[in-house]
Enzyme design. Structure first.
Site, PDB file in Angstrom:
ATOM      1  N   LYS A 202      57.150   2.707 109.386  1.00 51.32           N
ATOM      2  CA  LYS A 202      58.161   1.981 108.606  1.00 51.32           C
ATOM      3  C   LYS A 202      59.365   2.875 108.317  1.00 51.32           C
ATOM      4  O   LYS A 202      60.515   2.475 108.483  1.00 51.32           O
ATOM      5  CB  LYS A 202      57.550   1.517 107.275  1.00 51.32           C
ATOM      6  CG  LYS A 202      58.577   1.026 106.258  1.00 51.32           C
ATOM      7  CD  LYS A 202      57.944   0.633 104.939  1.00 51.32           C
ATOM      8  CE  LYS A 202      57.736   1.774 103.970  1.00 51.32           C
ATOM      9  NZ  LYS A 202      58.939   2.211 103.247  1.00 51.32           N
ATOM     10  N   ASN A 203      59.087   4.110 107.880  1.00 48.17           N
ATOM     11  CA  ASN A 203      60.184   4.967 107.442  1.00 48.17           C
ATOM     12  C   ASN A 203      60.962   5.569 108.602  1.00 48.17           C
ATOM     13  O   ASN A 203      61.918   6.314 108.401  1.00 48.17           O
ATOM     14  CB  ASN A 203      59.669   6.049 106.488  1.00 48.17           C
ATOM     15  CG  ASN A 203      59.294   5.428 105.145  1.00 48.17           C
ATOM     16  OD1 ASN A 203      59.647   4.276 104.867  1.00 48.17           O
ATOM     17  ND2 ASN A 203      58.566   6.165 104.330  1.00 48.17           N
TER      18      ASN A 203
ATOM     19  N   ARG B 235      65.506  -1.223  99.771  1.00 45.75           N
ATOM     20  CA  ARG B 235      66.117   0.067  99.413  1.00 45.75           C
ATOM     21  C   ARG B 235      66.601   0.861 100.616  1.00 45.75           C
ATOM     22  O   ARG B 235      67.667   1.475 100.603  1.00 45.75           O
ATOM     23  CB  ARG B 235      65.057   0.925  98.713  1.00 45.75           C
ATOM     24  CG  ARG B 235      65.069   0.890  97.257  1.00 45.75           C
ATOM     25  CD  ARG B 235      64.638   2.244  96.739  1.00 45.75           C
ATOM     26  NE  ARG B 235      65.593   3.253  97.108  1.00 45.75           N
ATOM     27  CZ  ARG B 235      66.648   3.567  96.391  1.00 45.75           C
ATOM     28  NH1 ARG B 235      66.863   2.993  95.256  1.00 45.75           N
ATOM     29  NH2 ARG B 235      67.500   4.492  96.814  1.00 45.75           N
TER      30      ARG B 235
ATOM     31  N   ASP C 293      63.574   1.982  91.082  1.00 44.84           N
ATOM     32  CA  ASP C 293      62.358   1.697  91.827  1.00 44.84           C
ATOM     33  C   ASP C 293      61.158   2.017  90.941  1.00 44.84           C
ATOM     34  O   ASP C 293      61.266   2.827  90.033  1.00 44.84           O
ATOM     35  CB  ASP C 293      62.355   2.619  93.058  1.00 44.84           C
ATOM     36  CG  ASP C 293      61.507   2.065  94.171  1.00 44.84           C
ATOM     37  OD1 ASP C 293      60.310   1.852  93.915  1.00 44.84           O
ATOM     38  OD2 ASP C 293      62.019   1.873  95.272  1.00 44.84           O
TER      39      ASP C 293
ATOM     40  N   ASP D 213      54.033  10.107  99.386  1.00 43.48           N
ATOM     41  CA  ASP D 213      53.546   8.757  99.704  1.00 43.48           C
ATOM     42  C   ASP D 213      52.020   8.701  99.752  1.00 43.48           C
ATOM     43  O   ASP D 213      51.440   7.607  99.757  1.00 43.48           O
ATOM     44  CB  ASP D 213      54.112   8.282 101.053  1.00 43.48           C
ATOM     45  CG  ASP D 213      55.602   7.996 100.971  1.00 43.48           C
ATOM     46  OD1 ASP D 213      56.126   7.902  99.848  1.00 43.48           O
ATOM     47  OD2 ASP D 213      56.235   7.871 102.033  1.00 43.48           O
TER      48      ASP D 213
HETATM   49  N1  EPU Z   1      67.345  12.456  95.412  1.00 45.54           N
HETATM   50  C1  EPU Z   1      68.426  12.746  94.612  1.00 45.54           C
HETATM   51  N2  EPU Z   1      69.691  12.485  95.088  1.00 45.54           N
HETATM   52  C2  EPU Z   1      69.907  11.947  96.315  1.00 45.54           C
HETATM   53  C3  EPU Z   1      68.793  11.645  97.144  1.00 45.54           C
HETATM   54  C4  EPU Z   1      67.519  11.911  96.656  1.00 45.54           C
HETATM   55  O1  EPU Z   1      68.277  13.244  93.501  1.00 45.54           O
HETATM   56  O2  EPU Z   1      71.063  11.751  96.687  1.00 45.54           O
HETATM   57  C5  EPU Z   1      65.990  12.751  94.917  1.00 45.54           C
HETATM   58  C6  EPU Z   1      65.136  11.484  94.731  1.00 45.54           C
HETATM   59  O3  EPU Z   1      65.380  10.898  93.482  1.00 45.54           O
HETATM   60  C7  EPU Z   1      63.737  12.029  94.857  1.00 45.54           C
HETATM   61  C8  EPU Z   1      63.897  13.147  95.887  1.00 45.54           C
HETATM   62  O4  EPU Z   1      65.281  13.473  95.908  1.00 45.54           O
HETATM   63  O5  EPU Z   1      63.335  12.572  93.638  1.00 45.54           O
HETATM   64  C9  EPU Z   1      63.436  12.785  97.285  1.00 45.54           C
HETATM   65  O6  EPU Z   1      64.094  11.627  97.728  1.00 45.54           O
HETATM   66  P1  EPU Z   1      64.391  11.339  99.273  1.00 45.54           P
HETATM   67  O7  EPU Z   1      65.843  11.118  99.416  1.00 45.54           O
HETATM   68  O8  EPU Z   1      63.746  12.392 100.117  1.00 45.54           O
HETATM   69  O9  EPU Z   1      63.607   9.979  99.480  1.00 45.54           O
HETATM   70  P2  EPU Z   1      64.121   8.651 100.177  1.00 45.54           P
HETATM   71  O10 EPU Z   1      64.871   8.966 101.405  1.00 45.54           O
HETATM   72  O11 EPU Z   1      64.746   7.780  99.148  1.00 45.54           O
HETATM   73  C10 EPU Z   1      62.033   8.420 101.733  1.00 45.54           C
HETATM   74  C11 EPU Z   1      60.980   7.388 101.982  1.00 45.54           C
HETATM   75  C12 EPU Z   1      60.017   7.345 100.813  1.00 45.54           C
HETATM   76  C13 EPU Z   1      59.396   8.718 100.626  1.00 45.54           C
HETATM   77  C14 EPU Z   1      60.511   9.767 100.426  1.00 45.54           C
HETATM   78  C15 EPU Z   1      59.987  11.179 100.345  1.00 45.54           C
HETATM   79  C16 EPU Z   1      62.116   5.761 103.326  1.00 45.54           C
HETATM   80  C17 EPU Z   1      62.638   4.386 103.456  1.00 45.54           C
HETATM   81  N3  EPU Z   1      61.591   6.082 102.152  1.00 45.54           N
HETATM   82  O12 EPU Z   1      62.741   7.991 100.564  1.00 45.54           O
HETATM   83  O13 EPU Z   1      58.993   6.419 101.180  1.00 45.54           O
HETATM   84  O14 EPU Z   1      58.551   8.705  99.506  1.00 45.54           O
HETATM   85  O15 EPU Z   1      61.433   9.692 101.548  1.00 45.54           O
HETATM   86  O16 EPU Z   1      59.239  11.500 101.461  1.00 45.54           O
HETATM   87  O17 EPU Z   1      62.151   6.542 104.266  1.00 45.54           O
HETATM   88  C18 EPU Z   1      57.392   4.722 100.869  1.00 45.54           C
HETATM   89  O18 EPU Z   1      57.341   4.623 102.093  1.00 45.54           O
HETATM   90  O19 EPU Z   1      56.573   4.146 100.102  1.00 45.54           O
HETATM   91  C19 EPU Z   1      58.448   5.553 100.263  1.00 45.54           C
HETATM   92  C20 EPU Z   1      58.791   5.463  98.989  1.00 45.54           C
END
Ligand code: EPU
Length: 422
Positions: free
Chosen positions: A23-24, A93, A117, A305
């Site tokens: 998915k991701n 998202r 979220d 995750d």
């Molecule tokens: N963060 C910030 N500022 C930003 C971006 C992120 O503070 O500009 C913080 C977030 O709040 C969090 C941390 O950095 O505390 C990590 O966030 P990240 O950006 O790595 O996560 P994401 O890209 O929003 C993806 C996956 C998530 C997974 C995370 C970490 C997708 C669609 N989602 O989210 O997957 O938990 O990376 O590996 O790729 C899931 O599949 O259930 C899921 C939540």
């Protein structure tokens, strides 16, 4: 009417399960198709709701998208629309990953903020800062991100944290920027490597894929491509935990076992036997798992995750485990639902302490997000009696054929449509 899963406790899982694309990964690859005019084909796509939702986001940007089973074809126009529709974005998202491609192609993007979220706040400051470094005026106001650029120019970008989403957006903007971009402290998740591979096939010049320094030499245009999505390591690891918790033996196909090296190491520490092949692995557990500690970190650390699966395993382990969550501040919210199932668990800030019990007890519980839902079902498999897991649309968003796969491994799980009990 609402749907819930009835989960019978006590069955030992055995057999084989096939895992499809991540998915991701697929959602970002779909966004990347915006970068090249013409038709990009993605295969091995998971049949989950997020894929048609992302297809709607891309359609609102002017793409023609066809989702047929596990194949998705996306035809991007010569001039995509720069404004993502709020209704499509708010339902998904991950749709913020169109930001980078839109800035790259249109030199302007307006993408609504998808909002908070159940797992914690999800700010976009690192995405915005990265785009600013590339020369885009970027503002977050009125509930949306607006980025404008006459030209995108390569830059040196240091991320405060190896954010998956920020790395992806900056990377997808940098591939069409003029000159060289270096992203330091970049995320190294296998899904980022998959994105780099597809972008390289499209003609992008990227060095350091899979490392924390990505060097991107911008090119003037990219070509559409055909790409097979990598297997979903989080789904694969979920089945690995299920096998260990139910003291069963399961072979998981379609996932590179190196993507879950640390998970398999933890399960061995808990007493499991593991065997690996190029594209598959087997987990077998004889007896009750031993307690082990888990600390979530960006890849190659233990995935956030999978933290609910770690709590579920610890809940039935012999001994006391400490689970530390370092990525999302609210990701322990679901632990109260685990307690309903008889888990002896308490949380304090970033830490959860779980004292394993020999048997959980069935209860109605509510899934607050995809992974929490899967963790609750795993716990239900080890509970005395029949549990009900509600709000299963979350689980459906991340796990294709969840019930069918569990049943094929011998679990007593069924999907029931009825009036909600609350
Ligand atoms: N963060 C910030 N500022 C930003 C971006 C992120 O503070 O500009 C913080 C977030 O709040 C969090 C941390 O950095 O505390 C990590 O966030 P990240 O950006 O790595 O996560 P994401 O890209 O929003 C993806 C996956 C998530 C997974 C995370 C970490 C997708 C669609 N989602 O989210 O997957 O938990 O990376 O590996 O790729 C899931 O599949 O259930 C899921 C939540």
């Amino acid at each position: 009417m609402a749907e819930h899963f009835r989960v019978g406790g006590g069955a030992r899982l055995a057999g084989e399960v096939q895992v499809v694309g991540a998915k991701n990964s697929v959602l970002k690859l779909m966004a990347a198709a915006l970068l090249a005019e013409g038709t990009t084909t993605l295969t091995n796509c998971p049949e989950i709701l997020d894929v048609p939702l992302m297809a709607d986001v891309l359609r609102s940007l002017g793409c023609t998208v066809c989702v047929e089973g596990s194949t998705v074809t996306i035809t991007a126009p010569s001039q995509p629309c720069e404004r993502a529709d709020y209704r499509s974005v708010s339902r998904l998202r991950a749709s913020v990953c169109v930001l980078g491609p839109l800035v790259a192609r249109c030199r302007r993007a307006v993408v609504p903020l998808p909002g908070g979220d159940a797992i914690g706040s999800r700010p976009l400051d690192m995405h915005a800062n990265g785009l600013r470094k590339l020369g885009a005026r970027t503002e977050i106001n009125h509930g949306r991100v607006v980025a404008d650029a006459e030209d995108l120019r390569g830059a040196q970008i240091w991320l405060d944290f190896p954010s998956v989403g920020a790395t992806e957006n900056i990377l997808m903007a940098a591939v069409l920027a003029e000159g060289t971009t270096v992203i330091d402290n970049a995320a190294r998740e296998p899904e980022i490597v998959d994105l780099c591979t597809m972008l390289q096939q499209m003609g992008a010049k990227i060095e350091g894929s899979g490392s924390s320094t990505l060097t991107v030499h911008g090119v003037s245009s990219l070509q559409p491509t055909e790409h097979r999505v990598i297997g979903d390591r989080i789904v694969g690891a979920t089945w690995a935990f299920a096998a260990a918790m139910t003291q069963g033996e399961v072979t998981v196909r379609g996932v590179n076992p190196h993507h879950i090296d640390l998970v398999l190491d933890k399960l061995r520490a808990a007493g499991a036997d593991t065997r690996t092949d190029t594209d598959s692995f087997t987990v077998a557990m004889d007896g009750r798992p031993a307690a082990v500690d888990f600390v979530t970190l960006p890849y190659p650390g233990f995935a956030t995750d999978l933290q609910p699966m770690a709590i579920a395993l610890s809940a039935v382990a012999d001994g006391t485990s400490m689970i530390t969550e370092n990525v999302f501040e609210a990701r322990f919210r679901f632990v109260d639902e685990m307690v309903r199932l008889g888990a002896d668990a308490r949380t304090d800030g970033h830490h959860a302490v779980v004292r394993g019990v020999s048997r959980l007890s069935s209860a109605p519980v509510w899934a607050s997000d995809i992974r929490a839902g899967a963790g609750l079902v795993l716990a239900g498999l080890c509970a005395e009696g029949t549990s009900e897991v509600w709000d299963v649309e979350h689980i459906d968003r991340g796990y294709p054929r969840f019930v069918e796969n569990l049943r094929a491994m011998g679990a007593e799980v069924s999907r029931v449509t009825t009036d909600p009990v609350r």
